[in-house]
Scaffold this motif. Structure first.
Motif, mmCIF file in Angstrom:
data_model
loop_
_atom_site.group_PDB
_atom_site.id
_atom_site.type_symbol
_atom_site.label_atom_id
_atom_site.label_comp_id
_atom_site.label_asym_id
_atom_site.label_seq_id
_atom_site.Cartn_x
_atom_site.Cartn_y
_atom_site.Cartn_z
ATOM 1 N N ALA A 1 0.829 -1.206 0.000
ATOM 2 C CA ALA A 1 0.000 0.000 0.000
ATOM 3 C C ALA A 1 0.863 1.256 0.000
ATOM 4 O O ALA A 1 0.562 2.242 -0.679
ATOM 5 C CB ALA A 1 -0.923 -0.013 1.215
ATOM 6 N N SER A 2 1.956 1.225 0.777
ATOM 7 C CA SER A 2 2.850 2.379 0.844
ATOM 8 C C SER A 2 3.553 2.626 -0.491
ATOM 9 O O SER A 2 3.820 3.774 -0.863
ATOM 10 C CB SER A 2 3.893 2.172 1.945
ATOM 11 N N MET A 3 3.852 1.550 -1.229
ATOM 12 C CA MET A 3 4.456 1.691 -2.559
ATOM 13 C C MET A 3 3.499 2.344 -3.555
ATOM 14 O O MET A 3 3.921 2.871 -4.587
ATOM 15 C CB MET A 3 4.840 0.314 -3.110
ATOM 16 N N GLY A 4 2.203 2.286 -3.261
ATOM 17 C CA GLY A 4 1.213 2.847 -4.172
ATOM 18 C C GLY A 4 0.673 1.836 -5.157
ATOM 19 O O GLY A 4 0.300 2.202 -6.286
ATOM 20 N N LEU A 5 0.585 0.559 -4.739
ATOM 21 C CA LEU A 5 0.034 -0.451 -5.638
ATOM 22 C C LEU A 5 -1.471 -0.264 -5.797
ATOM 23 O O LEU A 5 -2.159 0.119 -4.841
ATOM 24 C CB LEU A 5 0.330 -1.857 -5.119
ATOM 25 N N PRO A 6 -2.011 -0.518 -6.991
ATOM 26 C CA PRO A 6 -3.465 -0.389 -7.202
ATOM 27 C C PRO A 6 -4.238 -1.267 -6.230
ATOM 28 O O PRO A 6 -3.817 -2.371 -5.877
ATOM 29 C CB PRO A 6 -3.645 -0.863 -8.653
ATOM 30 N N GLY A 7 -5.399 -0.768 -5.831
ATOM 31 C CA GLY A 7 -6.231 -1.486 -4.884
ATOM 32 C C GLY A 7 -6.091 -0.969 -3.468
ATOM 33 O O GLY A 7 -6.907 -1.289 -2.602
ATOM 34 N N PHE A 8 -5.077 -0.128 -3.221
ATOM 35 C CA PHE A 8 -4.878 0.464 -1.905
ATOM 36 C C PHE A 8 -5.038 1.981 -1.999
ATOM 37 O O PHE A 8 -4.943 2.575 -3.073
ATOM 38 C CB PHE A 8 -3.489 0.119 -1.352
ATOM 39 N N SER A 9 -5.236 2.604 -0.847
ATOM 40 C CA SER A 9 -5.485 4.047 -0.810
ATOM 41 C C SER A 9 -4.313 4.858 -1.348
ATOM 42 O O SER A 9 -4.513 5.918 -1.955
ATOM 43 C CB SER A 9 -5.795 4.477 0.630
ATOM 44 N N GLY A 10 -3.086 4.388 -1.136
ATOM 45 C CA GLY A 10 -1.924 5.138 -1.589
ATOM 46 C C GLY A 10 -1.884 5.336 -3.090
ATOM 47 O O GLY A 10 -1.425 6.374 -3.584
ATOM 48 N N PHE A 11 -2.364 4.367 -3.841
ATOM 49 C CA PHE A 11 -2.364 4.474 -5.302
ATOM 50 C C PHE A 11 -3.255 5.618 -5.763
ATOM 51 O O PHE A 11 -2.858 6.433 -6.603
ATOM 52 C CB PHE A 11 -2.836 3.150 -5.918
ATOM 53 N N VAL A 12 -4.468 5.680 -5.223
ATOM 54 C CA VAL A 12 -5.422 6.726 -5.621
ATOM 55 C C VAL A 12 -4.853 8.100 -5.311
ATOM 56 O O VAL A 12 -4.851 9.007 -6.152
ATOM 57 C CB VAL A 12 -6.766 6.524 -4.889
ATOM 58 N N ILE B 1 12.290 4.945 -5.727
ATOM 59 C CA ILE B 1 13.138 4.700 -4.556
ATOM 60 C C ILE B 1 12.291 4.164 -3.397
ATOM 61 O O ILE B 1 12.744 3.318 -2.622
ATOM 62 C CB ILE B 1 13.872 5.994 -4.147
ATOM 63 N N GLY B 2 11.044 4.637 -3.303
ATOM 64 C CA GLY B 2 10.147 4.145 -2.260
ATOM 65 C C GLY B 2 9.897 2.652 -2.378
ATOM 66 O O GLY B 2 9.855 1.930 -1.374
ATOM 67 N N ILE C 1 11.977 0.546 -3.637
ATOM 68 C CA ILE C 1 13.231 -0.132 -3.284
ATOM 69 C C ILE C 1 13.417 -0.196 -1.772
ATOM 70 O O ILE C 1 13.778 -1.250 -1.227
ATOM 71 C CB ILE C 1 14.430 0.581 -3.954
ATOM 72 N N TYR C 2 13.194 0.920 -1.046
ATOM 73 C CA TYR C 2 13.461 0.873 0.401
ATOM 74 C C TYR C 2 12.438 0.013 1.146
ATOM 75 O O TYR C 2 12.766 -0.629 2.147
ATOM 76 C CB TYR C 2 13.601 2.269 1.011
ATOM 77 N N ILE C 3 11.206 -0.024 0.665
ATOM 78 C CA ILE C 3 10.230 -0.927 1.302
ATOM 79 C C ILE C 3 10.625 -2.375 1.053
ATOM 80 O O ILE C 3 10.597 -3.220 1.963
ATOM 81 C CB ILE C 3 8.809 -0.652 0.764
ATOM 82 N N TRP C 4 11.017 -2.674 -0.183
ATOM 83 C CA TRP C 4 11.420 -4.042 -0.529
ATOM 84 C C TRP C 4 12.658 -4.448 0.275
ATOM 85 O O TRP C 4 12.750 -5.583 0.754
ATOM 86 C CB TRP C 4 11.701 -4.125 -2.024
ATOM 87 N N ARG C 5 13.620 -3.527 0.415
ATOM 88 C CA ARG C 5 14.842 -3.806 1.179
ATOM 89 C C ARG C 5 14.515 -4.099 2.643
ATOM 90 O O ARG C 5 15.008 -5.073 3.224
ATOM 91 C CB ARG C 5 15.794 -2.612 1.086
ATOM 92 N N ALA C 6 13.679 -3.241 3.253
ATOM 93 C CA ALA C 6 13.319 -3.446 4.657
ATOM 94 C C ALA C 6 12.566 -4.759 4.846
ATOM 95 O O ALA C 6 12.797 -5.494 5.812
ATOM 96 C CB ALA C 6 12.475 -2.273 5.154
ATOM 97 N N LEU C 7 11.679 -5.051 3.925
ATOM 98 C CA LEU C 7 10.908 -6.296 3.993
ATOM 99 C C LEU C 7 11.823 -7.507 3.918
ATOM 100 O O LEU C 7 11.701 -8.452 4.714
ATOM 101 C CB LEU C 7 9.896 -6.316 2.850
ATOM 102 N N GLN C 8 12.748 -7.476 2.983
ATOM 103 C CA GLN C 8 13.655 -8.607 2.803
ATOM 104 C C GLN C 8 14.586 -8.776 3.999
ATOM 105 O O GLN C 8 14.776 -9.879 4.510
ATOM 106 C CB GLN C 8 14.458 -8.410 1.509
ATOM 107 N N LYS C 9 15.153 -7.671 4.486
ATOM 108 C CA LYS C 9 16.119 -7.758 5.578
ATOM 109 C C LYS C 9 15.476 -8.153 6.900
ATOM 110 O O LYS C 9 16.045 -8.916 7.685
ATOM 111 C CB LYS C 9 16.849 -6.421 5.742
ATOM 112 N N ALA C 10 14.268 -7.633 7.162
ATOM 113 C CA ALA C 10 13.638 -7.881 8.454
ATOM 114 C C ALA C 10 12.902 -9.213 8.527
ATOM 115 O O ALA C 10 12.895 -9.863 9.575
ATOM 116 C CB ALA C 10 12.661 -6.753 8.774
#
Length: 518
Positions: free
Chosen positions: A385-396, A422-423, A425-434
């Motif tokens: 949702a934070s990345m702005g994928l369709p179907g979530f509020s962030g995209f709209v 970049i957003g 990438i950093y979400i994906w990085r945090a997700l993968q590392k944590a």
């Protein structure tokens, strides 16, 4: 009815000081639910384009100051957000044991003050509620916070007071220059201040509010405050308190001084208006916040700088001065409030309170996707949702802001695209590392030489000797509520737009509509 959102919150805060500790959580939760219920009823009953006058009685008659509470579509969206985050913040704070009554009393005092800001149509009353917000948020961080909590609380308070002083100077100037002897927002919005006066007053008031909205370069309090704050305070700070700044920028600075956005008639460094200045600062905030989040090792700092980046979208949307851009900014206020609250809930409560570390390198070897799978799934959804994928509020929200920015600032809109990339990438990085570091990679990382490698290895071993406590029911319920809210807005944004658009076309924004609004 909406006035009771304030009264109930304040009464609940007062009652908690005299109730036994065992009653603190249920009383706080019931109080927050009552406020949210009133906000939801008002939202559902709102008739398109209507300004609801709640109460308007003399308060300081000699100065023309009234206790004037009212709400339009913009206020109702943010009041509903406040109620939602208030309820879920309590669910994520169900584990608070230290001075429980005082914690929830400060929490409800903060919530009631936020309601007050969004409902105030007398600018002095708005300022009073705005100042009250500073007190509980300081004590929540300084008393129940973690990393450098006294420093984080004091820095946040100082920045807030500096911004408030700038706002107060601007409001006093408007009061005197108008000659109307009133602090009524609707009256001062029709005062027709001279262009010369507005050119000075607008940046003063706008920056004063924008400091709390995390405008670059006045943003440095935000990541520090987020990291130091306890989970519920982080959720409120990012979810609704930062929105007070953005709301003030629109409701006060842009409404009272619309001509302050007009061209100067000359150029400095290629810039010809305050509109261009603040649009560029907003874009810098978007890209800068994303870049700094990309290199953070502290999980909570990643989300803290992410908030700075996403608040930049709101300020950019306001500077587009077109209906789609400003509507997108308001939806982004709601969307970011939901998603920031969810992300801080996952990082602060689900992860940190169980692992006692926020170091992404130390979290990797713990196999959190298997130890606490619900937290991993929740972060995946919140990250999407934070990345702005369709179907979530962030995209709209981000799509509307980008369209508005493309009409107003095509080059800046292209730069915003870099920030979005970049957003991701950093979400994906945090997700993968944590959550999803492979065992082989985790072993290599944990054993890698470095000044703190021994500490990290020890922390990992001691933490994984015993299984982590499971995610509790209140946490699951809070996460589900926030995810459902984001999906609902993402799939049916018209729910908000049908009351936001008429509010933007109301007479109070007449100054923006004449000549600048497109």
């Amino acid at each position: 009815m909406l006035a009771w959102t304030i009264y109930i919150s304040f009464l609940g805060a007062l009652a908690l000081l005299f109730l036994p500790k065992a009653a603190a959580r249920p009383v706080a939760l019931l109080t927050a639910i009552a406020g949210f219920t009133l906000a939801l009823i008002a939202f559902l009953q709102h008739r398109t384009g209507e300004l609801i006058t709640i109460t308007n009685t003399p308060w300081i008659p000699s100065l023309g100051i009234n206790f004037h509470l009212a709400a339009d579509g913009i206020s109702l969206c943010l009041i509903l957000l406040t109620g939602l985050v208030a309820v879920t913040g309590i669910l994520f704070s169900w584990n608070i044991e230290q001075r429980t009554n005082q914690f929830f009393a400060f929490y409800l005092l903060l919530i009631g003050s936020v309601y007050g800001v969004f409902l105030s149509y007398d600018l002095f009353l708005l300022f009073v509620f705005y100042e009250i917000v500073i007190i509980p948020k300081y004590f929540l961080i300084a008393t129940w916070g973690s990393t450098r909590r006294e420093y984080g609380a004091m820095k946040l308070a100082l920045y807030s007071f500096i911004g408030s002083a700038m706002v107060l100077i601007g409001l006093i100037a408007a009061y005197v220059v108008s000659g109307a002897h009133t602090m009524s927002l609707t009256t001062l919005a029709q005062a027709h201040f001279s262009t010369h006066f507005q050119m000075y007053a607008f940046p003063l008031v706008f920056i004063g509010f924008a400091i709390l909205a995390g405008l670059w370069p006045f943003h440095t309090w935000a990541p520090t405050g987020h990291v130091a704050a306890p989970t519920a305070a982080s959720m409120l700070l990012a979810g609704v308190v930062m929105k007070l700044g953005a709301y003030g920028c629109l409701r006060v600075a842009m409404t009272l001084f619309p001509l302050g956005l007009s061209p100067w008639g000359f150029h400095i460094l290629g810039l010809g208006s305050w509109r261009e200045v603040f649009a560029i600062l907003a874009v810098i905030g978007i890209v800068y916040g994303a870049l700094v989040a990309l290199v953070q090792k502290d999980f909570k700092f990643v989300i803290g700088y992410s908030s700075v980046s996403h608040m930049g979208f709101i300020l950019l949307g306001l500077m587009t001065l077109n209906q789609i851009g400003i509507s997108g900014a308001i939806i982004q206020m709601v969307s970011h409030g939901i998603l920031a609250g969810l992300l801080f809930g996952v990082v602060g409560r689900m992860v940190y309170d169980r692992t006692h570390t926020r170091d992404l390198t130390a979290l990797g070897p713990m196999n959190l996707n298997k130890a606490i799978p619900f937290a991993a799934i929740t972060f995946v959804l919140a990250g999407m949702a934070s990345m702005g994928l369709p179907g979530f509020s962030g995209f709209v929200a981000e799509m509307m802001i980008l369209i508005g920015a493309w009409h107003a600032f095509p080059i800046l809109a292209a730069c915003v695209g870099l920030g979005i990339l970049i957003g991701v990438i950093y979400i994906w990085r945090a997700l993968q590392k944590a959550f999803f570091t492979t065992d082989a990679h985790a072993t290599t990382t944990a054993g890698a030489p470095g000044p703190d490698s021994r500490t990290r290895a020890t922390t990992t071993l001691s933490t994984t000797d015993e299984p982590l406590p499971p995610i509790t029911f209140p946490e699951r319920l809070g996460a589900i509520i926030l995810i459902a809210a984001s999906i609902t807005i993402g799939l049916y944004p018209q729910m908000l737009l049908k009351i936001i658009t008429p509010a933007l076309n109301s007479p109070i924004f007449q100054g923006l509509q004449q000549g600048l609004w497109k």
